[in-house]
Every structure is written in C-alpha cells, then in structure tokens.
Design a protein around this motif. Structure first.
Motif, short mmCIF file in Angstrom:
data_model
loop_
_atom_site.label_atom_id
_atom_site.label_comp_id
_atom_site.label_asym_id
_atom_site.label_seq_id
_atom_site.Cartn_x
_atom_site.Cartn_y
_atom_site.Cartn_z
N GLU A 130 -7.05 2.76 6.11
CA GLU A 130 -7.82 1.44 6.65
C GLU A 130 -9.30 1.53 6.75
OE1 GLU A 130 -5.77 -1.23 6.75
OE2 GLU A 130 -4.01 -0.21 6.51
N SER A 131 -10.03 0.54 6.79
CA SER A 131 -11.41 0.45 6.94
C SER A 131 -11.81 0.46 8.44
CB SER A 131 -11.96 -1.02 6.28
OG SER A 131 -11.57 -2.02 7.10
N ARG A 174 -2.91 0.42 -3.90
CA ARG A 174 -2.88 -0.95 -3.24
C ARG A 174 -2.65 -2.01 -4.24
NH1 ARG A 174 -4.95 -1.90 1.93
NH2 ARG A 174 -6.09 -0.25 2.67
N PRO A 208 -11.99 6.21 9.42
CA PRO A 208 -11.68 5.32 8.34
C PRO A 208 -11.49 6.02 7.04
CG PRO A 208 -13.25 3.79 9.65
CD PRO A 208 -13.21 5.41 10.07
N ARG A 209 -10.62 5.77 6.15
CA ARG A 209 -10.22 6.24 4.96
C ARG A 209 -10.50 7.66 4.93
NH1 ARG A 209 -9.33 2.64 1.57
NH2 ARG A 209 -10.13 3.81 -0.26
N GLY A 263 -4.87 0.60 15.03
CA GLY A 263 -4.78 1.07 13.71
C GLY A 263 -3.47 1.40 13.10
N ASN A 269 -5.65 7.98 7.20
CA ASN A 269 -5.94 6.63 7.74
C ASN A 269 -6.58 5.82 6.46
OD1 ASN A 269 -6.86 4.03 8.87
ND2 ASN A 269 -8.50 5.10 9.74
N THR A 310 0.89 -1.10 -0.19
CA THR A 310 0.05 -0.06 0.12
C THR A 310 0.95 1.23 0.01
OG1 THR A 310 -1.76 -1.01 1.33
CG2 THR A 310 -1.75 1.51 1.11
#
Length: 602
Positions: free
Chosen positions: A224-225, A166, A253-254, A280, A222, A75
């Motif tokens: 990530e989910s 990604r 998230p995101r 996280g 961030n 990533t």
C-alpha cells in the motif's frame, strides 16, 4: 346612579401606556405563508413515517448484509521473486477465464515494490531496492489484457524486491498467482512454492523452528501507499514467547521487512506465528529450511492457516516413508481437548495412539502421525472444544530413494472449505485454482480432494494398533490393522452413506513454452464420496511448459491440496499447499428503510 370621579393619572403612567400601545401597533400581522410551510413539513414527516412502515422487508433468501457483486479490484503479492546461489524462482500469473464480472473492461499491472527491505528488529534501517537487478534479471514475460492471459517472471541471478500484481474491472475476478523456487545445489536445496496472496490484517502460520540447523523467517510486505504498523506473536511448546521487539513493527509504504526467528526466539523446535496489523494491511509469508551441518535437509514455504476454529481440516498429508508431524496450537489461556481423525482413500479412522490431544492454552503440541498413516495420503480432521490452529510438517526421502538420497521438506496447514453446503443458498466460493504447475517430464502433479463428513463419537477399546474405519462403505482393513482398537457408537450406517458424493470438475489451462495459452481440453470430472479422499494424478498437457489447475465444486464442500514431485539425481524435490477459493465476488452493503430514522426531530 351616582356620578363617580376617576382618580387622576400621573404623567409617568401616561408615558408607559403610550409606549405599550406603540409596541402593539408595531407588531406584524400573522403570516399565512408560515402556517403553510408548517403544514407542508408535517405532511412530509407523516408520509415518511407511513413509507417506513409500508416498505417491503428483505426477502428471506437475500443476504441481509447486502448484494453479491463481482470484485472491482484484486491484488496479489509474491514476497520473494528473486534467486541466489544457483536457484531459480518463477512467479506465474493468470486470470482464470469464464467467471462472472469478466464482461467489463479491465486492466492489470505487474510491478516491483520500489521501497527497501527492513530488518524488523526495531533499528529502522532499510536496504534500498536494487533496481538494477530488476532490469537485468526480473523483467515480466507476457501481459494480462483479457481473462485467460498469462505472464511469468523468472529470476536466476539476483535477490529482487517483492512483486505486486494489481488488476481492476473485468480482470479482477479470478486473479491467481504463485511463486516456485528450485534449488538443487546450495544449503537451501529444495523445491519451495506458495500462493501469492493479497494483503490482509491477520495472518496465522503453524510451523518453523530455531534449533540448530533450522532457519525460519517471516516476510512482511506492505504493497500500500501508507505505512503499516503491526505486531507479531510467537508461541512455542511452553506457551507464548516474549518478543518485545516484535510489538510495533513498522513497514514503510511499498516495502518489505524480514523477521528471523533465530534472532527473536532461539532454540524453539516448533512455533506458531500470529501477525496482527494495527494500521494498514500487509502480505505475510513464512519460509523454513533445515540442514545437518553441511548436508541440506529440505526447504519450503509454510502455507498460511485459516483462522482459529473448533474444526480444522488439513489436506495434503503426503504418504510414503518419512516423518509426518502434526502441530496444534490453542490460542489464549484456555486449554483445548482435540479429537483426531484421519481421512484416507479407504475411509476415515481415529488413530489408536492419539485419539485425543490435550493442548495447554497458548502452547504448541507436536504429535507423530507416521505409525497411524502407514504410508497413506491423508487429510487430518481435528475437532476441538476450543478454537485451534494446526498444520503438518513433512519429511520425504523422495521417490525411488536410495541410501544416498537427500531428504526434502514440505508443509501443509488448516484449509478453507471450497464449495456450497447443501443447506446454504450461498453460491460464492465454489471455484479454486493454483497456477505455475510444471508440465516438465520429470515432474508429476497430484491433486487431493476430500469431502468431510460429520464427526462420529468414538470410544476407545483395548488392543490393536488402529481404529476401525468409520465409513460404512470402506473396504475391509488390512491384516496389519484388522484388530480394532476403537468402536463407533450410534448408527454408523445412517446418513453419511446416503449422502450424494460431491462433484468436482478439474479444468487444465495449459501454457506453451512461448508463453501462449493452449487450446482447452476436456474437464476431469471427479466424484468425491463423503468422508473420503480422492487423489487425481494430472495428465501432463501435451506441448505445455506449465499450467493452471481450476476446480469447480458442486453438491457440497471439499478441501483441496496438491503435491508436486520433481525427480532429481540426489533425491526427489517435493512441494505443495492447500487451495483457497478464488476471489471473484464481494458483498456490497445495501440500505434498508428504518421507521426510527424517518423523522429526525420534533
């Protein structure tokens, strides 16, 4: 024999005897199958115990932690791919070909984070992402379908959400990305660049300030989910700064959060940032720009530093006129005594004015390097009795500067070693790359390669401006520095001169203006002597718009940095940063039989 009569038995006693005989008659006979099962379990336990003792131990040249395998996913996050006020930002992406693990199927995706932007001040307010701006000004050009493919995102009109790349499978090893912003007109005038890195749990940055005319900000992304929770610690010349609003930042998230230094810790001339993620992962980046009233004085991203260590190498200190300020931070309560050495193309030496620096625990100390460098490119080599982080803030009047030229700003930081130590069996981390380098005629790219050697203990001697060169094969000092101020102790003609140079192969992967990879050219082979810096001016690839530079190191370790200079009528624009090893492999844990775990119970 006399005949004796037994005593009479009562009726209650006769009933008890009958019940006892009934229970005995009802008991089942022993089961032969049960005894067989007990025997089987005992046999298996014995076999496991014997196998545990007889299992072969790991070989000495194998990593006890596991086996090295190609990465399955990578990533990269570009924190600020947008542009405003006449600037232009280009995010460049590629997968370096020819690496292990790329013979598998793979996929890659380039997308903007759909979450909003937070302030990081505890208000909890989030500004939604402008998806309309994404559609109008930030569509990716190109795609990644196989190693060697390239893509770019160019923005000139809008501030955009963070960009995420990604890749999985055969496209995971060798993913590299970078973003570059050129602003030639506004108060943020400058050439700014940085590597687009993956998320992590700890980040260190050395540089930035909040005095008049300075604007430094920390960007937290961030990708990530799940929610990320973190704290930011800021240290200045007087030690750690109280910033209660930065203890418990939540990044949805995101999404992205921006922390402005002037709001949280005003009037600081120099700082160190530490980001610690409690839950996280985030990608972190720090930008800095400066102006004197309405006159811009440069802008750039501050590269992330390696973790605190007792030896820190800072490549990419640019020669020429202008200011060069070394910043050193000692985390924690213990003070650090730091020895300073400068590695140049002519050899290495200890600056007479600052052979040692005392850094109080928790503080940031600034040291001027201008007089010691005398205009030379250099790598700063620091050795400390306590772990430290360090970086250099640089000011440039520009190439062929005139009286009316505007100044430019750039930064460098403690860098990771790239290559393989001669005493190690590890072969990972010997490749590094930087992408998005311009091939325009007005732009020049220089790569600096430095092979560090061992620190030689130096004792100061009176007189002069500068230390003798430590390297025995160094040229004679110039007349300005012929009077020594330090003398090496011990044997200075021993091992270092006998060590073979480190070999570095530089490969240039050029891209046409249409976004197509161009045919490969011959590698540039560079031999880097120990304790020396070698500068390589990259030839402009014919017919190319931009390119990726890949370094493969053998026979030792080096630190690498690059400089990009773009000529401009108001003064040259300058940027660059240290390189990091490509993420190509990961250690997969492996199980080792343990006799103590063979039997789980008695």
């Amino acid at each position: 024999m006399s005949d004796e009569t037994s005593p009479p038995v009562s009726a209650d006693e006769r009933r008890r005897l009958r019940r006892r005989r009934t229970r005995a008659d009802a008991a089942p006979p022993p089961d032969p199958g049960a005894w067989r099962a007990v025997g089987i379990v005992a046999g298996i336990a014995a076999v496991l115990v014997i196998a545990g003792f007889l299992a072969p131990a790991p070989e000495a040249d194998q990593d006890a932690a596991g086996t090295v395998q190609p990465v399955d996913s990578s990533t990269a996050v570009c924190p600020e791919p947008g542009s405003v006020d006449g600037s232009r930002t280009t995010s460049s992406i590629t997968v370096v070909p020819g690496l292990p693990g790329q013979d598998r199927d793979g996929e890659a995706a380039i997308a903007y984070l759909e979450g909003g932007d937070g302030t990081g001040d505890g208000s909890g307010e989030t500004v939604p992402a402008d998806q309309g701006a994404v559609a109008a000004d930030g569509e990716p050009q190109g795609s990644l379908t196989q190693p060697g493919d390239v893509a770019q995102v160019v923005a000139e009109e809008s501030r955009l959400p963070a960009l995420e790349i990604r890749s999985v499978g055969g496209l995971a090893p060798g993913l590299v990305s970078a973003q570059t912003t050129q602003d030639s007109f506004s108060d943020g005038r400058g050439l700014s660049s940085q590597a687009c890195l993956g998320p992590d749990t700890t980040w260190w940055f050395v540089g930035g300030g909040s005095t008049a005319g300075r604007e430094s900000q920390l960007v937290l992304v961030n990708p990530e989910s799940t929610t990320a929770e973190l704290e930011v610690a800021i240290s200045g010349p007087d030690g750690d700064v109280s910033t209660p609003r930065l203890r418990g930042i939540v990044v949805e998230p995101r999404s992205r959060v921006v922390v402005r230094l002037s709001r949280e810790a005003p009037r600081l001339p120099a700082v160190t940032w530490r980001v610690t993620v409690r839950q996280g992962r985030v990608m972190a980046a720090v930008s800095d720009r400066e102006a004197d009233g309405f006159v811009p004085r440069g802008a750039d991203w501050i590269p992330a530093s390696v973790e605190p260590a007792t030896r820190v190498l800072i490549p990419g200190v640019i020669g020429g006129p202008g200011g060069r300020q070394l910043l050193v931070h000692a985390p924690g309560e213990l003070s650090a005594t730091v020895r300073v050495r400068l590695i140049t193309a002519a050899g290495s030496f200890v600056p007479a004015a600052t052979p040692e620096i005392e850094v109080p625990g928790g503080s940031v100390v600034a040291v001027d390097l201008d007089s010691a460098l005398q205009g030379d490119d250099a790598t700063v080599d620091l050795q400390s009795d306590q772990p430290i982080v360090a970086g250099v803030r640089q000011r440039h009047p520009g190439v062929e500067a005139t009286a009316g030229s505007l100044e430019e700003l750039s930064f460098t930081a403690g860098a990771a070693l790239i290559g393989t130590d001669a005493d190690s069996a590890n072969t990972t981390g010997n490749t590094a790359a930087v992408t998005g380098l311009s091939a325009e005629r007005s732009t020049g790219v220089t790569v600096w390669l430095t092979a560090p050697d061992d620190i030689i203990t130096i004792e100061r001697a009176p007189g002069g401006d500068m230390a003798d060169m430590e390297s025995p094969s160094a040229p004679e000092p110039s007349a300005a520095s012929a009077d020594p101020t330090t003398t090496p102790t011990g044997d200075t003609t021993a091992d270092d001169s006998a060590l073979a140079p480190v070999e570095v192969a530089l490969r240039i992967l050029a891209v046409s203006p249409e976004g197509q990879p161009l045919p490969a050219t011959d590698d540039i082979i560079v031999s880097v002597p120990r304790g020396r810096l070698v500068a390589v001016d990259i030839p402009r690839p014919e017919g190319a718009a931009w390119f990726t530079a890949v370094a493969t190191v053998s026979g030792g370790e080096v630190v690498i940095a690059h400089r990009v200079v773009r000529r401009n009528k108001d003064g040259s624009l300058v940027t660059g940063y240290p390189w990091r090893p490509l993420r190509t492999t990961v250690i997969v844990p492996r199980a080792v039989p343990s006799p103590g775990l063979a039997v789980t119970g008695s």
